[in-house]
Design an enzyme around this catalytic site. Structure first.
Site, PDB file in Angstrom:
ATOM      1  N   ASP A   1      -0.548 -17.327  47.012  1.00 42.42           N
ATOM      2  CA  ASP A   1      -1.561 -18.292  47.437  1.00 42.42           C
ATOM      3  C   ASP A   1      -0.950 -19.692  47.259  1.00 42.42           C
ATOM      4  O   ASP A   1      -0.967 -20.242  46.156  1.00 42.42           O
ATOM      5  CB  ASP A   1      -2.838 -18.134  46.610  1.00 42.42           C
ATOM      6  CG  ASP A   1      -3.894 -19.131  47.046  1.00 42.42           C
ATOM      7  OD1 ASP A   1      -5.060 -19.009  46.596  1.00 42.42           O
ATOM      8  OD2 ASP A   1      -3.560 -20.039  47.832  1.00 42.42           O
TER       9      ASP A   1
ATOM     10  N   TYR B   1      -7.589 -19.450  41.012  1.00 41.11           N
ATOM     11  CA  TYR B   1      -8.698 -19.631  41.944  1.00 41.11           C
ATOM     12  C   TYR B   1      -8.145 -19.487  43.354  1.00 41.11           C
ATOM     13  O   TYR B   1      -7.132 -20.103  43.687  1.00 41.11           O
ATOM     14  CB  TYR B   1      -9.325 -21.015  41.760  1.00 41.11           C
ATOM     15  CG  TYR B   1     -10.444 -21.324  42.710  1.00 41.11           C
ATOM     16  CD1 TYR B   1     -10.277 -22.252  43.741  1.00 41.11           C
ATOM     17  CD2 TYR B   1     -11.682 -20.707  42.590  1.00 41.11           C
ATOM     18  CE1 TYR B   1     -11.311 -22.543  44.618  1.00 41.11           C
ATOM     19  CE2 TYR B   1     -12.734 -21.005  43.459  1.00 41.11           C
ATOM     20  CZ  TYR B   1     -12.534 -21.919  44.480  1.00 41.11           C
ATOM     21  OH  TYR B   1     -13.556 -22.210  45.348  1.00 41.11           O
TER      22      TYR B   1
ATOM     23  N   LYS C   1      -4.908 -27.300  52.673  1.00 40.52           N
ATOM     24  CA  LYS C   1      -4.648 -28.654  52.167  1.00 40.52           C
ATOM     25  C   LYS C   1      -3.581 -29.403  52.969  1.00 40.52           C
ATOM     26  O   LYS C   1      -3.862 -29.949  54.033  1.00 40.52           O
ATOM     27  CB  LYS C   1      -4.322 -28.569  50.682  1.00 40.52           C
ATOM     28  CG  LYS C   1      -5.517 -27.987  49.868  1.00 40.52           C
ATOM     29  CD  LYS C   1      -5.236 -27.917  48.403  1.00 40.52           C
ATOM     30  CE  LYS C   1      -6.245 -27.090  47.657  1.00 40.52           C
ATOM     31  NZ  LYS C   1      -7.502 -27.807  47.361  1.00 40.52           N
TER      32      LYS C   1
HETATM   33  P1  KE4 Z   1     -10.636 -24.199  50.094  1.00 42.48           P
HETATM   34  O1  KE4 Z   1     -11.501 -23.072  50.602  1.00 42.48           O
HETATM   35  O2  KE4 Z   1     -11.348 -25.059  49.067  1.00 42.48           O
HETATM   36  O3  KE4 Z   1      -9.997 -25.002  51.220  1.00 42.48           O
HETATM   37  O4  KE4 Z   1      -9.374 -23.536  49.332  1.00 42.48           O
HETATM   38  C1  KE4 Z   1      -9.627 -22.625  48.299  1.00 42.48           C
HETATM   39  C2  KE4 Z   1      -8.395 -22.537  47.433  1.00 42.48           C
HETATM   40  C3  KE4 Z   1      -7.564 -21.441  47.559  1.00 42.48           C
HETATM   41  N1  KE4 Z   1      -6.447 -21.318  46.805  1.00 42.48           N
HETATM   42  C4  KE4 Z   1      -6.104 -22.270  45.906  1.00 42.48           C
HETATM   43  C5  KE4 Z   1      -4.863 -22.093  45.095  1.00 42.48           C
HETATM   44  C6  KE4 Z   1      -6.918 -23.418  45.739  1.00 42.48           C
HETATM   45  O5  KE4 Z   1      -6.570 -24.350  44.821  1.00 42.48           O
HETATM   46  C7  KE4 Z   1      -8.078 -23.562  46.510  1.00 42.48           C
HETATM   47  C8  KE4 Z   1      -9.014 -24.747  46.362  1.00 42.48           C
HETATM   48  N2  KE4 Z   1      -8.634 -25.728  45.387  1.00 42.48           N
HETATM   49  C9  KE4 Z   1      -9.733 -26.471  44.811  1.00 42.48           C
HETATM   50  C10 KE4 Z   1      -9.140 -27.437  43.777  1.00 42.48           C
HETATM   51  N3  KE4 Z   1      -8.759 -26.778  42.573  1.00 42.48           N
HETATM   52  C11 KE4 Z   1     -10.528 -27.173  45.859  1.00 42.48           C
HETATM   53  C12 KE4 Z   1     -11.437 -28.234  45.332  1.00 42.48           C
HETATM   54  C13 KE4 Z   1     -12.885 -27.860  45.510  1.00 42.48           C
HETATM   55  O6  KE4 Z   1     -13.249 -26.681  45.257  1.00 42.48           O
HETATM   56  O7  KE4 Z   1     -13.657 -28.768  45.895  1.00 42.48           O
END
Ligand code: KE4
Length: 425
Positions: free
Chosen positions: A237, A142, A265
């Site tokens: 990523d 993801y 994060k």
């Molecule tokens: P954000 O746009 O949510 O800040 O980041 C996206 C993203 C990009 N790359 C990786 C490897 C990620 O894990 C994420 C977002 N992680 C999720 C948890 N698995 C965020 C939690 C959510 O969607 O509320």
């Protein structure tokens, strides 16, 4: 009716699914989301006064634990000078210099407001640099919710059981090729087919959005070699792994250097911050110095920079934290596996450093397909049991557990006892 239930019944009327991010809805475990009022160190409290030991840490940012004094004081100081100027600031320069000093592959870095924004921008920069269109992503990884990446994505997409998203025109994903994690042949096949059209591979150097899936020996280096062979860029990523596995992230931990890296994060310490960076010749494609456009009103926001600088500055000054945290993770997840085995159960425990997952499947989990054999109903029962015993886990099988420097040995031993109680019941 609990306060959380009452709030949730209001929330669903005015927010889609009652939440501002799907995975928070507790849908896959059939429970009402707990509405949190406060967090400190390794604990959170909800509207009904329940206290939880938190293994999400806001999905990764809270490596030092919640409300760390260094972060809080930096934010309290920054807000005295206003919240945002839409102008250049010293803090942005210092943040960029700090990231560049900690991660050798980063010559230049651009701040944005989320991991999604970081990834979509990095891919645009890669396409601008190579003048190629196709990207390779991995099933179960993801990378945020930008259109072109919502293909066999992990995290909430996988949890919802919708391999792709409605609302994404076929034209937006026609250049997105998917491969199987830990399977270099599936990547090689794409390069053999259309290698000269492939701008980049984007990969989570540790899969953490299909549950935790570490890279097999040689997998990341194999991706590096294929990119070099075909003139494509390698994008790590590191939104989750960045500044978590090591001060220089998974790329330092595994010794494989990408061309571009995305962050999120931890670099915001809980404030909305993402970043992308890497080779100077690629990053200088980005406006205003280059012709790849990317912008953001609140990018590099001074309060967010203060929070991020405080946290990664602390990590930079306390490298022993990584040794301790990774050793704690090794011990904790090994104990978790021992408890499961002693209970005669076949469930799988994957972990690396402070990231780990318990999969309710007897198959070794190395990719999306094997992760999907997990029994999500068993996970739901386990998760609800732990929640009712004050342990707050990801309310979805296809996520990770996050340990922090704030989790004490006693708290972790208590968690393991609760786990033992569940599996031996
Ligand atoms: P954000 O746009 O949510 O800040 O980041 C996206 C993203 C990009 N790359 C990786 C490897 C990620 O894990 C994420 C977002 N992680 C999720 C948890 N698995 C965020 C939690 C959510 O969607 O509320």
């Amino acid at each position: 009716m609990s306060h959380s239930e009452a709030l949730f019944s209001r929330a669903v009327k005015v927010i889609p699914g009652g939440v501002n991010s799907p995975v928070r809805a507790f849908g896959s475990i059939g429970s009402t989301p707990r509405f949190i009022t406060k967090a400190d160190k390794s604990h959170m409290w909800d509207e009904d006064g329940n206290e939880y030991l938190d293994f999400i840490g806001s999905w990764g940012p809270m490596i030092l634990g919640h409300n760390h004094p260094a972060v809080r004081e930096a934010v309290e100081k920054a807000v005295q000078n206003g919240l945002s100027y839409g102008a250049a600031t010293r803090a942005e320069v210092e943040m960029a210099e700090l990231i560049c000093s900690m991660v050798p592959s980063i010559d230049m870095v651009r701040m944005v407001n989320s991991g999604t924004e970081a990834v979509m921008s990095a891919i645009r920069a890669a396409r601008g640099y190579t003048r190629r269109d196709k990207i390779i992503k991995f099933n179960g990884c993801y990378h945020g919710h930008s259109d072109g990446l919502l293909v066999k994505a992990g995290s909430g997409v996988m949890t919802a059981g919708v391999p792709d998203s409605l609302g994404v025109p076929a034209g937006y994903t026609k250049d997105t090729l998917t491969a199987d994690y830990n399977n270099l042949d599936s990547v090689r096949a794409h390069f053999s087919e259309c290698g000269e059209q492939i701008t980049a591979i984007i990969v989570e150097p540790v899969g953490a959005n299909m549950g935790t899936v570490p890279p097999k020996e040689g997998f990341l280096q194999g991706l590096r070699d294929l990119c070099d062979e075909y003139g494509a860029l390698l994008i790590f990523d590191e939104v989750i792994t960045g500044f978590r596995l090591a001060r220089d992230g998974a790329q330092g931990f595994f010794g494989v250097q990408p061309d571009l890296t995305t962050f999120g994060k931890i670099i915001g310490a809980g404030m909305p911050v993402g970043a992308y960076g890497g080779r100077r010749d690629v990053m200088e494609m980005v406006a205003p110095v280059g012709a790849v456009y990317q912008a953001g009103t609140l990018s590099g926001n001074p309060v967010a920079m203060a929070a991020g600088m405080a946290q990664i500055g602390y990590l930079n000054e306390h490298p022993e934290l990584y040794t301790n945290l990774n050793q704690t993770g090794d011990w904790f997840f090994a104990e978790m596996e021992r408890i499961v085995r002693e209970a005669g159960l076949p469930w799988q425990v994957n972990h690396i450093g402070s990231l780990g997952s318990l999969f309710f499947t007897e198959k070794t989990v190395t990719d999306y397909e094997s992760a999907k054999t997990s029994d999500t109903k068993q996970y739901a029962a386990y998760c609800n049991h732990m929640l009712n015993h004050g342990i707050y886990l990801a309310p979805a099988q296809f996520e990770a557990m996050f340990l922090s420097a704030a989790h004490t040995r006693a708290e972790l031993e208590q968690t393991l006892e609760t786990l033992r109680g569940y599996f031996e019941a």
